[in-house]
Motif scaffolding. Structure first.
Motif, PDB file in Angstrom:
ATOM      1  N   GLY A 120     -41.231  68.149 -26.368  1.00  0.00           N
ATOM      2  CA  GLY A 120     -41.590  69.775 -26.784  1.00  0.00           C
ATOM      3  C   GLY A 120     -40.500  70.582 -26.325  1.00  0.00           C
ATOM      4  N   ALA A 121     -39.378  70.040 -25.907  1.00  0.00           N
ATOM      5  CA  ALA A 121     -38.269  71.176 -25.523  1.00  0.00           C
ATOM      6  C   ALA A 121     -37.524  71.257 -26.868  1.00  0.00           C
ATOM      7  CB  ALA A 121     -37.527  70.504 -24.541  1.00  0.00           C
ATOM      8  N   ALA A 122     -36.941  72.616 -26.981  1.00  0.00           N
ATOM      9  CA  ALA A 122     -36.193  73.028 -28.141  1.00  0.00           C
ATOM     10  C   ALA A 122     -34.768  72.144 -28.135  1.00  0.00           C
ATOM     11  CB  ALA A 122     -35.870  74.343 -28.021  1.00  0.00           C
ATOM     12  N   VAL A 123     -34.379  71.578 -29.281  1.00  0.00           N
ATOM     13  CA  VAL A 123     -33.167  70.806 -29.155  1.00  0.00           C
ATOM     14  C   VAL A 123     -32.041  71.383 -29.326  1.00  0.00           C
ATOM     15  CG1 VAL A 123     -34.480  68.791 -30.032  1.00  0.00           C
ATOM     16  CG2 VAL A 123     -33.341  70.271 -31.821  1.00  0.00           C
ATOM     17  N   PRO A 124     -30.786  71.058 -28.920  1.00  0.00           N
ATOM     18  CA  PRO A 124     -29.685  71.865 -29.112  1.00  0.00           C
ATOM     19  C   PRO A 124     -29.230  71.762 -30.541  1.00  0.00           C
ATOM     20  CG  PRO A 124     -29.436  70.129 -27.101  1.00  0.00           C
ATOM     21  CD  PRO A 124     -30.856  69.817 -27.969  1.00  0.00           C
ATOM     22  N   ALA A 125     -28.456  73.030 -30.981  1.00  0.00           N
ATOM     23  CA  ALA A 125     -27.793  72.862 -32.307  1.00  0.00           C
ATOM     24  C   ALA A 125     -26.987  71.666 -32.437  1.00  0.00           C
ATOM     25  CB  ALA A 125     -27.147  73.977 -32.379  1.00  0.00           C
ATOM     26  N   GLY A 126     -26.949  71.150 -33.488  1.00  0.00           N
ATOM     27  CA  GLY A 126     -25.916  69.893 -33.808  1.00  0.00           C
ATOM     28  C   GLY A 126     -26.778  68.731 -33.619  1.00  0.00           C
ATOM     29  N   THR A 127     -27.838  68.626 -32.944  1.00  0.00           N
ATOM     30  CA  THR A 127     -28.414  67.429 -32.778  1.00  0.00           C
ATOM     31  C   THR A 127     -28.901  66.536 -33.846  1.00  0.00           C
ATOM     32  OG1 THR A 127     -29.543  68.306 -30.565  1.00  0.00           O
ATOM     33  CG2 THR A 127     -30.628  66.476 -31.723  1.00  0.00           C
ATOM     34  N   THR A 128     -28.370  65.278 -34.029  1.00  0.00           N
ATOM     35  CA  THR A 128     -28.785  64.400 -35.186  1.00  0.00           C
ATOM     36  C   THR A 128     -30.014  63.617 -34.897  1.00  0.00           C
ATOM     37  OG1 THR A 128     -27.002  62.920 -34.152  1.00  0.00           O
ATOM     38  CG2 THR A 128     -26.385  64.606 -35.750  1.00  0.00           C
ATOM     39  N   SER A 129     -30.309  63.211 -33.467  1.00  0.00           N
ATOM     40  CA  SER A 129     -31.325  62.490 -33.261  1.00  0.00           C
ATOM     41  C   SER A 129     -31.821  62.743 -31.984  1.00  0.00           C
ATOM     42  CB  SER A 129     -31.223  60.759 -33.602  1.00  0.00           C
ATOM     43  OG  SER A 129     -32.166  59.885 -33.204  1.00  0.00           O
ATOM     44  N   ILE A 130     -33.087  62.184 -31.630  1.00  0.00           N
ATOM     45  CA  ILE A 130     -33.489  62.128 -30.209  1.00  0.00           C
ATOM     46  C   ILE A 130     -33.547  60.394 -30.001  1.00  0.00           C
ATOM     47  CG2 ILE A 130     -35.295  62.342 -28.450  1.00  0.00           C
ATOM     48  CD1 ILE A 130     -33.933  64.568 -29.350  1.00  0.00           C
TER      49      ILE A 130
END
Length: 388
Positions: A88-98
Motif C-alpha cells: 500500500g505504500a507509494a513507490v519511489p519514482a523510477g521503480t521497475t518492480s516490487i
C-alpha cells in the motif's frame, strides 16, 4: 385476480420514497438514487501490492532505505537501487518492480532475487479514474458498495431510503406464549414478520408488530394511527364475521386494489391504498397462507418502494411433476437438487413445516394436469433470484 397480475399490480401501485442524502453509516440497505461517480483516481499514485522491495533495473541492488505506508514522498530510485516497501505504500519514482520479501535475499545492503518488470505494482488509476461511473443508479447498497464509496473518498450518498413497515395481528383466539390449546391458537405469524420485513429491504417500525382483538373499531383506529409506509394486517382478510379489514378500509376511504388472489394457499390476501398514500396489505390468518401473501404482495410493494424493479422468477424442472390446480396458482415448498425441484410436503395453508424445511416455493401455473416445470419464488425475500 391471477397471481402474476396481483404481484405486478402491487409493484406498480407502490411509490419510491423521497430521495435523501445519507452518511455511509446510515446507507446500508438503501438504493442509489444517482450513479456512484468517483471524484478521484484510485489509487492516486503507484502503490506497492506486496511487502518487499522496490527495485530499479536489473539486480543485484543496493538497499538505500525503507518506505513506510504513510510516506507522502517516497523519493526516487537510481538504477541498481532498492528500498524496502510495505503493501500500500507509494513507490519511489523510477521503480521497475516490487520484489517480494519471500523472493528476496539480503546480505548487508546487497539485495538479490528474480524481479519481473512491472510486477506487484498497483498503477495509479488502475481501479478507476476521476469521473468514472462506478455503479449506476438503482443499485441496492450493501457493505461492498459502502466500502467502494469510502475507497473513492465519499462520505455521503444520494439514496432512496428503505420504506417503513408495521404489522397488526388480529384475533381474539391468539396466544403469544406456550402452545395452542382448545379454543386458543399460538400466533405464528407475528414472530415471522419482523424478519421478513427486514429481509425484504424495509425497516420495521419501533412497534413493528401490534396485537389486536377482533374489533372493527380497534382495527379502524389502529389503521388510522399507524405511521408506516406499508401496514400489514393479519387475520382479518377473509369474509367471516370476525374479519373486519374490508369494512375498516371502507370506513377510512381506502381504494381496494387487490381483493383476493387466485392462488393456493393465500387466496384471501388483499391490497388497498389509504387516502394519504399508505398501503395496507391483508394477510390470511393461516401461517403459510400469510407467508405466501407477504412474498406475493408485500415483497413486490417493498421492492418498488425501494426503487427496484420486480425480479423475474427463474424456471426449474420438476422431474416428478407437480399437480396443477385448475384455476389457481399453487405455491409449493420444494428443495433444490441437481435434477430439479423436489416437493417437501406439509404445504397446507396452516402448516409451516414445509416452508421451514424448503429452499424455495415452486410457482405452479394453473392447468388441467401436472407441471413438469415451475418458477422459483425465494422464501428469503432478500436473496437474489436463482439465475438472476
Amino acid at each position: 385476480m391471477a397471481w402474476d397480475v396481483a404481484r405486478a399490480l402491487a409493484h406498480a401501485v407502490a411509490r419510491p420514497g423521497a430521495v435523501v442524502r445519507r452518511g455511509l453509516d446510515e446507507a446500508d440497505g438503501c438504493v442509489l438514487a444517482t450513479p456512484l461517480v468517483s471524484p478521484v483516481a484510485v489509487p492516486p499514485v503507484d502503490r506497492a501490492a506486496m511487502d518487499g522491495y522496490a527495485v530499479r533495473g536489473a539486480g543485484p541492488w543496493h538497499v538505500i532505505g525503507q518506505v513506510k505506508a504513510g510516506t507522502a514522498d517516497p523519493g526516487e530510485l537510481a538504477d541498481g537501487e532498492a528500498t524496502g516497501m510495505v503493501t500500500g505504500a507509494a513507490v519511489p519514482a523510477g521503480t521497475t518492480s516490487i520484489l517480494r520479501t519471500e523472493d528476496a535475499t539480503v546480505t548487508s545492503a546487497r539485495l538479490e532475487g528474480a524481479a519481473e518488470d512491472g510486477r506487484h505494482i498497483r498503477r495509479a488509476g488502475e481501479e478507476c479514474r476521476a469521473g468514472d461511473q462506478l455503479l449506476p443508479a438503482g443499485v441496492a447498497i450493501d457493505p461492498a458498495v459502502l466500502g467502494l464509496a469510502a475507497t473513492v473518498g465519499l462520505n455521503r450518498l444520494t439514496v432512496i431510503p428503505q420504506p417503513t413497515v408495521a404489522a397488526l395481528i388480529t384475533g381474539d383466539e391468539l396466544v403469544h406464549q406456550g402452545p395452542s390449546s382448545p379454543g386458543r391458537v399460538r400466533d405464528a405469524i407475528g414472530p415471522m414478520l419482523p424478519g421478513l420485513i427486514t429481509r425484504a429491504g424495509a425497516n420495521p417500525t419501533t412497534t413493528s408488530v401490534r396485537h389486536l382483538g377482533d374489533s372493527f373499531e380497534g382495527l379502524v383506529g389502529a389503521l388510522r394511527d399507524t405511521r408506516a409506509d406499508l401496514v400489514l394486517v393479519s387475520g382479518s382478510s377473509a369474509a367471516g364475521p370476525a374479519d373486519h379489514l374490508r369494512p375498516a378500509l371502507n370506513a377510512l376511504g381506502a381504494e381496494m386494489i387487490v381483493d383476493g388472489v387466485a392462488c393456493r394457499p393465500g387466496h384471501p390476501q388483499a391490497l388497498a391504498q389509504l387516502p394519504d398514500g399508505r398501503l395496507v396489505i391483508g394477510l390470511p390468518g393461516n401461517p403459510f397462507a400469510a407467508l405466501v401473501a407477504f412474498l406475493t404482495l408485500g415483497v413486490a410493494a417493498i421492492t418498488r418502494m425501494r426503487g427496484l424493479p420486480l425480479p423475474e422468477l427463474t424456471n426449474i424442472a420438476v422431474p416428478g411433476g407437480l399437480p396443477c390446480h385448475p384455476t389457481s396458482t399453487r405455491l409449493v415448498p420444494i428443495r433444490l437438487t441437481a435434477q430439479g425441484a423436489v416437493p417437501v410436503g406439509h404445504g397446507g395453508a396452516a402448516m409451516l413445516r414445509g416452508p421451514a424445511s424448503a429452499d424455495a416455493l415452486a410457482v405452479v401455473a394453473p392447468g388441467p394436469s401436472e407441471a413438469i416445470a415451475a418458477r422459483l419464488l425465494p422464501l428469503d425475500p432478500g436473496s437474489r433470484p436463482w439465475g438472476g
